[in-house]
Scaffold this active site. Structure first.
Site, PDB file in Angstrom:
ATOM      1  N   ARG A 464      53.631  34.520  35.128  1.00 24.35           N
ATOM      2  CA  ARG A 464      53.456  33.079  34.141  1.00 24.35           C
ATOM      3  C   ARG A 464      54.476  32.888  33.156  1.00 24.35           C
ATOM      4  NH1 ARG A 464      47.214  33.257  33.872  1.00 24.35           N
ATOM      5  NH2 ARG A 464      46.585  34.375  32.415  1.00 24.35           N
ATOM      6  N   GLU A 466      54.243  35.244  30.566  1.00 19.83           N
ATOM      7  CA  GLU A 466      53.109  36.037  30.224  1.00 19.83           C
ATOM      8  C   GLU A 466      53.249  37.522  30.059  1.00 19.83           C
ATOM      9  OE1 GLU A 466      49.178  35.247  30.238  1.00 19.83           O
ATOM     10  OE2 GLU A 466      48.193  36.782  28.903  1.00 19.83           O
ATOM     11  N   GLU A 728      43.053  36.005  39.908  1.00 19.14           N
ATOM     12  CA  GLU A 728      42.876  36.914  38.130  1.00 19.14           C
ATOM     13  C   GLU A 728      41.343  35.721  38.419  1.00 19.14           C
ATOM     14  OE1 GLU A 728      45.391  33.640  35.605  1.00 19.14           O
ATOM     15  OE2 GLU A 728      44.725  34.509  33.820  1.00 19.14           O
TER      16      GLU A 728
END
Ligand code: BGC
Length: 881
Positions: A464, A466, A728
């Site tokens: 993503r 990030e 995650e």
């Protein structure tokens, strides 16, 4: 390692600054290290000698350690060195019976007298090709510009003996010399806070030069320097820079071809290349005319030799399946990876758009799941030119994916598409195996989580928008990472970023490298990584330099927290507080924070003591914080405020409690774990501690129960949904709710995989003793659970260590290897401690074995170095819990 039966004690595995024969290391006294092996039990080194010679001056000796009587040594710091010089070095190790064996290697120093200038293409050269596309399918407009091509022609009079290219970019670069790719580094020069340092690389290009005309060509792209980074939507200018730049020097035969105003430049035909958005190759575009390159400056002060291993292509995975879908083809590579796709597109017509999107999962309807990528487009585009068949592979981007969706083609076969895996090329160090396929699979997923997230820096996730160097993720996963791979150089490189990001008043951050404009005070457990990581690296690799390099920053951090929290309860916090991030049962912030405050103070004090500092200030401070923790958060019955698994885990793992409260806290922890399932309900900060703490406090079978669990929350639950990496969240996908909130649902985050450490340490039993450093004293204590066998092998700084056990027909077999110069304490789990044998002898008669004591169900012995084979009556298989 081969078993040469004639060999006695011998050094092998020579490294310089943790690298095998590196080019371009710094000139400060480098770490020269070796490992030891021997086929004789009890073989011990008594002394070593290291000689360094300069290759260019007929191998004249430049440094000689002399004979050093140090049986513990497996490394030495060499001399100060000259730049751009190749050195040979040899280590000779002598054993107690005066047999000496040698091994040799080499390394080369880097460049410290740069003269070249930073160059680029005229940044004002923006015209219609940068505007949104006019074609049938509009090309995205991210405000990104094409990469820049730079080149220089030059003449070589005779074939050079030696040529080196020193090169780096603000951005990413790829160089070609006479049409041949230079080196195999990917995403070079990697990610640093470019405002502080830009790593350069050194390449041996002797073979690529030719007498006569030569051409050096380099493409530079935005990368972390001027592309999209993290979740901050601001791009160019907001982070490091606005357009990519190059600096390079080619040295041969006393000549230097450096980047300067004589180079030529143009914009590449590639429309854009960005780490998060992807890459767009438009083959309709004609190459632009060359222009003079623009010189942007000649600052050399931030150029630093690369420390960490480079990112490389570490593997290529063929497609497992290619299926026509609602929207183009869906390709499954069978493994969630970080990398890119190489695609051969056939049947193209000019202007056709081939679009490759990447995702980690498929939606229920079989389409690509991209919701969890947030704003990262992770899309590569090929616009066809005249050629009907084109092989397309992006160069300056990477994605986190298992699946690719390919649109714009009428045919695609499995042979046409390959996943190219990228990652920091850290040498493998450990292997783990056991007879439970699910746990074996978990280990596989943990290793892939590491591979996909060690991409120049330790990131949280590769997919993503990030992909940041979050400190807590790295801290909790570090012990696992150290078993899986040799990460000494990788973390030495990243710790420069952690220190560099520290604020002037001592605050470590949440992420490193620091991003421009992001200057928050790190959260408890995040910022503390600046203390915990150097300490763990010191224990693993035995090199005090990591403490020397970091102690000042550690002290400044602890003093910073102390200054803001003089009553020793850590309450002060500017910026976000993540507590036990993503926990199912939240732990009070101040409990987490104060526990970490105590731990950081303690480890800072210990680090100072290792370096010979008399000052016991931080050890005393740690004792006071522990006392305050107990007074503030703990009842007389050992209950900790919040009453969560993580509260007890932190208190026990960080040794915050007085002896009388420990059993009470352990009992409560066991109750909480049992009542939950047994299950783990912690977030990132508790998860790495749960198996080791339960094990250490007499409940290894409960740790096994957590490991075996397949219902959520558990480590094995994601396997039901074909996970190939660590998720995650415990509930990233459930049968009832489907995908978790897309804003925070990565399928490749390693933090929850930090149980990997206990697979090696606990299940296989391969550990070092609590006070041991650099695997000088092993602790072999397998926890069998219900398994039939488990084994681990770990290439330590001292040599090969291993522990393997099996139980078949009531017989336990245990094989242990202890490298020369090391010792071990072995716990043999057995129903009959009196009947343990080593090879064909009762254990008490075996050479190199000393029985220390007998515990119920266990025989404890001390071992010298060597390889040992124990047999014993197997303990009964574990019944409960
Ligand atoms: C990241 C984490 C990180 C966290 C801080 C997230 O967005 O993905 O792994 O540690 O933020 O709480």
């Amino acid at each position: 390692m081969t078993d040469d039966l004639t060999a006695t004690l011998a050094p092998y595995g020579l490294r310089c600054e943790h690298h095998v024969a590196p080019l371009g290391i710094g000139t400060q006294a480098p770490l020269l290290s070796w490992r030891l092996r021997s086929t004789r039990r009890g073989d011990e080194p008594v002394s070593y000698r290291v000689v360094v010679t300069a290759a260019s001056s007929g191998d004249e000796t430049v440094w000689d350690s002399g004979e050093v009587a140090d049986p513990a040594a497996v490394s030495v710091r060499g001399p100060e060195l000259a730049p751009r010089t190749r050195y040979h070095w040899q280590v000779t190790v002598t054993s107690a019976d005066e047999l000496a064996n040698s091994a040799g290697s080499w390394f080369e120093t880097g460049h410290d007298d740069w003269t070249a200038s930073w160059i680029t293409h005229d940044p004002s050269d923006v015209d219609v090709v940068d505007a949104p596309d006019e074609g049938a399918v509009a090309l995205p407009d991210h405000g990104l510009r094409p990469p820049v091509e730079l080149r220089r022609e030059f003449t070589v009079r005779t074939t050079p003996d030696n040529a080196r290219l020193y090169i780096t970019a603000r951005g990413l670069y790829e160089a070609h010399l006479n049409g041949h790719r230079v080196g195999d580094h990917e995403l070079a020069p990697g990610w640093t806070d470019y405002r502080d340092r830009v790593d350069y690389q050194t390449h041996d290009v002797t073979e690529l030069l030719q007498p006569g005309d030569n051409l050096l060509e380099v493409t530079v792209a935005d990368g972390w320097w001027s592309g999209y980074v993290g979740f901050d939507p601001r791009r160019s200018g907001a982070h490091y820079g606005t357009f990519p730049e190059l600096i390079a020097e080619l040295h041969f035969d006393g000549e230097i071809i450096g980047t300067d105003g004589t180079w030529q430049s143009r914009r590449a035909t590639t429309r854009y290349a960005d780490l998060l958005m992807g890459e767009c190759h438009d083959l309709r575009r004609e190459p632009e005319p060359w222009r003079p390159a623009v010189v942007t400056g000649d600052d050399h002060t931030r150029l630093t030799p690369a420390v960490a291993p480079p990112v490389r292509v570490t593997e290529e995975l063929p497609a497992k399946s290619v299926a026509p879908g609602e929207n183009g083809y869906i390709v499954d590579f069978g493994q969630n990876v970080a990398g890119r796709v190489r695609l051969t597109a056939r049947g193209l017509h000019p202007g056709d758009r081939v679009v490759v999107r990447h995702g980690e999962a498929l939606n229920i309807d079989g389409t690509l799941h991209t919701d969890n990528l947030r704003t990262a487009e992770a899309t590569d585009i090929l616009v066809a030119g005249a050629e009907a068949t084109v092989t397309f592979e992006p160069r300056f981007t990477y994605h986190g994916f298992r699946y690719a969706e390919v649109t714009g083609l009428t045919e695609l076969s499995e042979n046409d598409i390959t996943a190219v895996v990228l990652g920091s090329d850290t040498p493998p160090a450990g292997e783990f195996a056991c007879d439970d396929p699910a746990i074996q699979r978990l280990h596989h997923n943990i290793q892939w989580g590491q591979r996909g997230n060690f991409v120049s820096v330790p990131t949280d996730c590769p997919q993503r928008d990030e992909r940041l160097g979050w400190l807590a993720d790295a801290q909790v996963f570090l012990p696992t990472a150290c078993y899986n791979a040799d990460v000494a150089a990788f973390f030495a490189g990243w710790l420069r970023e952690v220190r560099g990001a520290q604020s002037p008043d001592g605050g470590f951050t949440n992420v490193a490298p620091k991003l421009a404009g992001v200057a928050d005070e790190g959260a408890p457990g995040w910022a503390d990584a600046g203390v915990l990581i150097p300490w763990h690296l010191y224990r693993t690799y035995g090199d005090e330099q990591v403490l020397t390099d970091n102690l000042d920053a550690m002290v400044r951090w602890v003093d910073f927290v102390h200054r803001h929290n003089p009553d020793l309860v850590w309450r002060h916090k500017v910026g976000p507080h993540f507590a036990d991030w993503l926990a199912l049962t939240p732990t009070p912030r101040e409990v987490v924070a104060t526990a970490y405050f105590a731990r950081s103070a303690e480890l800072t004090g210990r680090a100072a003591a290792v370096l010979g500092e008399e000052n016991t200030h931080h050890l005393n401070l740690a004792a006071h914080i522990r006392k305050t923790f107990v007074e503030t958060f703990t009842t007389e019955r050992g209950r900790i405020a919040g009453d969560t698994q993580t509260g007890y885990l932190l208190a026990l793992a960080f040794e915050l409690l007085p002896d009388d409260l420990v059993p009470l806290a352990v009992d409560r922890l066991v109750e909480l774990v049992t009542d939950a399932g047994p299950a783990v309900t912690t977030g990132f900060l508790g998860v790495s501690l749960i198996a080791p703490v339960l094990d250490q406090h007499g409940h290894p079978d409960l740790a096994h129960a957590l490991l075996r669990r397949t219902e959520p929350p558990s480590w094995l639950y994601p396997l039901r949904h074909n996970a190939t990496t660590i998720w995650e969240r415990w509930d990233g996908y459930t049968e009832e709710a489907g995908f978790q909130v897309p804003a925070m649902n990565s399928f490749n985050h390693y933090a929850l995989g930090s149980v990997g450490e206990w697979l090696y340490r606990g299940v296989a039993g391969l550990d070092q003793a609590p006070d041991s450093v650099g695997y000088r004293d092993l602790l072999i204590r397998p926890r069998l659970g219900r398994l039939g066998r488990a084994s681990a092998r770990y290439e330590s700084v001292r040599g090969t260590t291993s522990s393997a056990w099996s139980r078949v027909d009531g017989v336990l077999r245990m094989d242990v290897s202890v490298p020369p110069g090391a010792t071990a304490t072995v716990h043999v789990p057995t129903a009959d401690p009196g009947g343990v044998r080593e090879r064909d002898l009762p254990v008490r008669e075996a050479a190199g074995v000393r029985v220390v004591h007998v515990e119920p169900g266990t025989l404890v012995c001390r071992l010298t170095s060597g390889t040992f084979h124990f047999t014993a009556a197997a303990p009964p298989p574990q019944e409960k819990p």
